[in-house]
Design a protein around this motif. Structure first.
Motif, PDB file in Angstrom:
ATOM      1  N   ALA A  92      76.939  32.607 -31.520  1.00 17.08           N
ATOM      2  CA  ALA A  92      78.285  32.934 -31.995  1.00 17.08           C
ATOM      3  C   ALA A  92      78.857  31.794 -32.836  1.00 17.08           C
ATOM      4  O   ALA A  92      79.434  32.029 -33.912  1.00 17.08           O
ATOM      5  CB  ALA A  92      79.203  33.221 -30.802  1.00 17.08           C
ATOM      6  N   LEU A  93      78.687  30.555 -32.364  1.00 13.67           N
ATOM      7  CA  LEU A  93      79.199  29.406 -33.112  1.00 13.67           C
ATOM      8  C   LEU A  93      78.438  29.231 -34.423  1.00 13.67           C
ATOM      9  O   LEU A  93      79.038  28.957 -35.464  1.00 13.67           O
ATOM     10  CB  LEU A  93      79.102  28.133 -32.268  1.00 13.67           C
ATOM     11  CG  LEU A  93      79.551  26.839 -32.975  1.00 13.67           C
ATOM     12  CD1 LEU A  93      80.999  26.961 -33.440  1.00 13.67           C
ATOM     13  CD2 LEU A  93      79.380  25.642 -32.060  1.00 13.67           C
ATOM     14  N   LEU A  94      77.114  29.390 -34.383  1.00 14.68           N
ATOM     15  CA  LEU A  94      76.325  29.257 -35.609  1.00 14.68           C
ATOM     16  C   LEU A  94      76.723  30.314 -36.632  1.00 14.68           C
ATOM     17  O   LEU A  94      76.791  30.040 -37.827  1.00 14.68           O
ATOM     18  CB  LEU A  94      74.832  29.352 -35.291  1.00 14.68           C
ATOM     19  CG  LEU A  94      74.242  28.173 -34.522  1.00 14.68           C
ATOM     20  CD1 LEU A  94      72.762  28.406 -34.241  1.00 14.68           C
ATOM     21  CD2 LEU A  94      74.431  26.869 -35.287  1.00 14.68           C
ATOM     22  N   HIS A  95      76.999  31.534 -36.157  1.00  9.73           N
ATOM     23  CA  HIS A  95      77.442  32.589 -37.067  1.00  9.73           C
ATOM     24  C   HIS A  95      78.794  32.230 -37.690  1.00  9.73           C
ATOM     25  O   HIS A  95      79.008  32.397 -38.904  1.00  9.73           O
ATOM     26  CB  HIS A  95      77.551  33.920 -36.322  1.00  9.73           C
ATOM     27  CG  HIS A  95      78.031  35.052 -37.173  1.00  9.73           C
ATOM     28  ND1 HIS A  95      79.365  35.356 -37.321  1.00  9.73           N
ATOM     29  CD2 HIS A  95      77.359  35.940 -37.960  1.00  9.73           C
ATOM     30  CE1 HIS A  95      79.504  36.384 -38.135  1.00  9.73           C
ATOM     31  NE2 HIS A  95      78.294  36.748 -38.537  1.00  9.73           N
ATOM     32  N   GLU A  96      79.696  31.714 -36.864  1.00 12.53           N
ATOM     33  CA  GLU A  96      81.028  31.325 -37.349  1.00 12.53           C
ATOM     34  C   GLU A  96      80.933  30.221 -38.406  1.00 12.53           C
ATOM     35  O   GLU A  96      81.578  30.294 -39.464  1.00 12.53           O
ATOM     36  CB  GLU A  96      81.884  30.841 -36.175  1.00 12.53           C
ATOM     37  CG  GLU A  96      83.273  30.362 -36.581  1.00 12.53           C
ATOM     38  CD  GLU A  96      84.049  29.781 -35.417  1.00 12.53           C
ATOM     39  OE1 GLU A  96      85.067  29.092 -35.666  1.00 12.53           O
ATOM     40  OE2 GLU A  96      83.650  30.009 -34.251  1.00 12.53           O
ATOM     41  N   ILE A  97      80.110  29.224 -38.143  1.00  9.04           N
ATOM     42  CA  ILE A  97      80.003  28.088 -39.052  1.00  9.04           C
ATOM     43  C   ILE A  97      79.318  28.479 -40.359  1.00  9.04           C
ATOM     44  O   ILE A  97      79.756  28.090 -41.447  1.00  9.04           O
ATOM     45  CB  ILE A  97      79.248  26.929 -38.365  1.00  9.04           C
ATOM     46  CG1 ILE A  97      80.111  26.315 -37.251  1.00  9.04           C
ATOM     47  CG2 ILE A  97      78.855  25.865 -39.377  1.00  9.04           C
ATOM     48  CD1 ILE A  97      81.368  25.629 -37.740  1.00  9.04           C
ATOM     49  N   THR A  98      78.220  29.245 -40.277  1.00  5.65           N
ATOM     50  CA  THR A  98      77.513  29.626 -41.497  1.00  5.65           C
ATOM     51  C   THR A  98      78.359  30.569 -42.347  1.00  5.65           C
ATOM     52  O   THR A  98      78.341  30.484 -43.579  1.00  5.65           O
ATOM     53  CB  THR A  98      76.166  30.287 -41.169  1.00  5.65           C
ATOM     54  OG1 THR A  98      76.367  31.368 -40.242  1.00  5.65           O
ATOM     55  CG2 THR A  98      75.204  29.295 -40.554  1.00  5.65           C
ATOM     56  N   THR A  99      79.122  31.452 -41.704  1.00  8.98           N
ATOM     57  CA  THR A  99      80.023  32.334 -42.453  1.00  8.98           C
ATOM     58  C   THR A  99      81.101  31.519 -43.156  1.00  8.98           C
ATOM     59  O   THR A  99      81.424  31.773 -44.325  1.00  8.98           O
ATOM     60  CB  THR A  99      80.680  33.360 -41.519  1.00  8.98           C
ATOM     61  OG1 THR A  99      79.666  34.150 -40.888  1.00  8.98           O
ATOM     62  CG2 THR A  99      81.606  34.287 -42.295  1.00  8.98           C
ATOM     63  N   MET A 114      86.966  24.266 -40.910  1.00 13.29           N
ATOM     64  CA  MET A 114      86.064  24.049 -39.783  1.00 13.29           C
ATOM     65  C   MET A 114      86.360  22.685 -39.175  1.00 13.29           C
ATOM     66  O   MET A 114      86.401  21.692 -39.891  1.00 13.29           O
ATOM     67  CB  MET A 114      84.597  24.106 -40.251  1.00 13.29           C
ATOM     68  CG  MET A 114      84.166  25.439 -40.810  1.00 13.29           C
ATOM     69  SD  MET A 114      82.493  25.374 -41.510  1.00 13.29           S
ATOM     70  CE  MET A 114      82.811  24.479 -43.049  1.00 13.29           C
ATOM     71  N   SER A 115      86.557  22.634 -37.883  1.00 10.72           N
ATOM     72  CA  SER A 115      86.861  21.368 -37.242  1.00 10.72           C
ATOM     73  C   SER A 115      85.628  20.458 -37.248  1.00 10.72           C
ATOM     74  O   SER A 115      84.488  20.930 -37.278  1.00 10.72           O
ATOM     75  CB  SER A 115      87.331  21.591 -35.799  1.00 10.72           C
ATOM     76  OG  SER A 115      86.261  22.056 -34.997  1.00 10.72           O
ATOM     77  N   LYS A 116      85.878  19.168 -37.197  1.00 13.50           N
ATOM     78  CA  LYS A 116      84.783  18.194 -37.186  1.00 13.50           C
ATOM     79  C   LYS A 116      83.901  18.398 -35.954  1.00 13.50           C
ATOM     80  O   LYS A 116      82.666  18.301 -36.036  1.00 13.50           O
ATOM     81  CB  LYS A 116      85.364  16.781 -37.200  1.00 13.50           C
ATOM     82  CG  LYS A 116      84.308  15.682 -37.222  1.00 13.50           C
ATOM     83  CD  LYS A 116      84.964  14.311 -37.282  1.00 13.50           C
ATOM     84  CE  LYS A 116      83.917  13.206 -37.293  1.00 13.50           C
ATOM     85  NZ  LYS A 116      84.547  11.857 -37.338  1.00 13.50           N
ATOM     86  N   GLN A 117      84.515  18.712 -34.838  1.00  6.11           N
ATOM     87  CA  GLN A 117      83.764  18.904 -33.596  1.00  6.11           C
ATOM     88  C   GLN A 117      82.810  20.090 -33.723  1.00  6.11           C
ATOM     89  O   GLN A 117      81.647  20.018 -33.311  1.00  6.11           O
ATOM     90  CB  GLN A 117      84.730  19.126 -32.433  1.00  6.11           C
ATOM     91  CG  GLN A 117      84.037  19.290 -31.085  1.00  6.11           C
ATOM     92  CD  GLN A 117      85.024  19.537 -29.960  1.00  6.11           C
ATOM     93  OE1 GLN A 117      86.203  19.785 -30.212  1.00  6.11           O
ATOM     94  NE2 GLN A 117      84.559  19.460 -28.729  1.00  6.11           N
ATOM     95  N   LYS A 118      83.286  21.195 -34.302  1.00  5.65           N
ATOM     96  CA  LYS A 118      82.444  22.370 -34.464  1.00  5.65           C
ATOM     97  C   LYS A 118      81.308  22.101 -35.448  1.00  5.65           C
ATOM     98  O   LYS A 118      80.181  22.563 -35.254  1.00  5.65           O
ATOM     99  CB  LYS A 118      83.273  23.562 -34.947  1.00  5.65           C
ATOM    100  CG  LYS A 118      84.069  24.242 -33.852  1.00  5.65           C
ATOM    101  CD  LYS A 118      84.709  25.512 -34.362  1.00  5.65           C
ATOM    102  CE  LYS A 118      85.410  26.268 -33.249  1.00  5.65           C
ATOM    103  NZ  LYS A 118      86.012  27.541 -33.733  1.00  5.65           N
ATOM    104  N   ARG A 119      81.604  21.355 -36.509  1.00  6.83           N
ATOM    105  CA  ARG A 119      80.568  21.061 -37.502  1.00  6.83           C
ATOM    106  C   ARG A 119      79.458  20.213 -36.897  1.00  6.83           C
ATOM    107  O   ARG A 119      78.274  20.445 -37.139  1.00  6.83           O
ATOM    108  CB  ARG A 119      81.186  20.368 -38.726  1.00  6.83           C
ATOM    109  CG  ARG A 119      81.915  21.330 -39.651  1.00  6.83           C
ATOM    110  CD  ARG A 119      82.384  20.674 -40.934  1.00  6.83           C
ATOM    111  NE  ARG A 119      83.651  19.982 -40.745  1.00  6.83           N
ATOM    112  CZ  ARG A 119      83.825  18.674 -40.860  1.00  6.83           C
ATOM    113  NH1 ARG A 119      82.784  17.894 -41.147  1.00  6.83           N
ATOM    114  NH2 ARG A 119      85.011  18.127 -40.687  1.00  6.83           N
ATOM    115  N   LYS A 120      79.834  19.223 -36.104  1.00 11.51           N
ATOM    116  CA  LYS A 120      78.841  18.373 -35.458  1.00 11.51           C
ATOM    117  C   LYS A 120      78.003  19.157 -34.455  1.00 11.51           C
ATOM    118  O   LYS A 120      76.771  19.050 -34.417  1.00 11.51           O
ATOM    119  CB  LYS A 120      79.531  17.192 -34.768  1.00 11.51           C
ATOM    120  CG  LYS A 120      80.081  16.136 -35.709  1.00 11.51           C
ATOM    121  CD  LYS A 120      80.821  15.052 -34.966  1.00 11.51           C
ATOM    122  CE  LYS A 120      79.926  14.312 -34.002  1.00 11.51           C
ATOM    123  NZ  LYS A 120      80.616  13.181 -33.357  1.00 11.51           N
TER     124      LYS A 120
END
Length: 209
Positions: A32-39, A102-108
């Protein structure tokens, strides 16, 4: 989290040694997080300059095409009607900003997950060095052949990439990216991700900040 040992290969595709990858290569993957970040990443690549003309912007006279009654034609008020050929567009795309924060925490975290997913699928290769005697495409093509990467989508995440990037730029589906700029989308896009020991140390430092 435990560390993971991997083989290090040289430019001839021969095993040269082993090294321990940092613990974040063993991160639990959240699709779910990977989908959110790549989108979000793909959204941020969009220019948002798409534009269609409304009925108020098309170049037509505002005069009534024919009189209201007596012609046998359907009633018509203006030639810029969306129902007419070359008329305005109803609810067409208009310029907009697609930027997604995108937050820094989510990107990391997403980068750690992407690296872990590729490692689990056996798609991470550690290469001892990408230094070339001369910046020639032929040298990179030979490297891909030795590593059995021909015809695959390959991302080289390296620390120093000037000459190597120059030599690889004409090879289809081969991307050379500085490890400081690598992101989860690029990692997941690749069929094979090629790292150097220096790049692993660099990304370890980046993820620890």
């Amino acid at each position: 989290m435990k560390t993971i040992g991997v083989c290090i290969y040289n430019a001839k595709g021969q095993e040269k040694g082993k090294m321990e990858l940092p613990a974040f290569f063993n991160t639990e993957v959240s699709h779910a997080l990977l989908h959110e970040i790549t989108t979000a990443y793909l959204n941020n690549q969009r220019a948002g300059t798409h534009k269609t003309k409304t009925r108020g912007e098309v170049s037509f006279s505002g005069a009534k095409p024919w009189k209201q009654k007596g012609t046998g034609n359907a009633r018509a008020g203006q030639r810029n009607s969306p129902l007419w050929r070359k008329g305005g567009i109803i609810f067409g795309p208009q310029p907009r900003d697609y930027y997604t924060k995108m937050s820094k925490q989510k990107r990391k975290l997403s980068l750690s997950m992407a690296l872990s997913a590729q490692l689990q699928n056996g798609n991470v290769i550690v290469l001892d060095s990408v230094n070339l005697d001369e910046a020639r495409t032929k040298k990179v093509a030979e490297l891909l052949k030795n590593l059995k990467l021909e015809g695959k989508k390959v991302v080289f995440a390296v620390s120093h990439d000037a000459d190597f990037r120059l030599a690889a730029r004409n090879i289809k589906n081969v991307v050379v990216e500085n490890i400081k700029n690598i992101n989860a989308y690029q990692v997941l896009w690749a069929d094979k991700l090629v790292l150097t020991p220096e790049a692993v140390d660099s990304i370890k430092e980046r993820q620890s900040i």
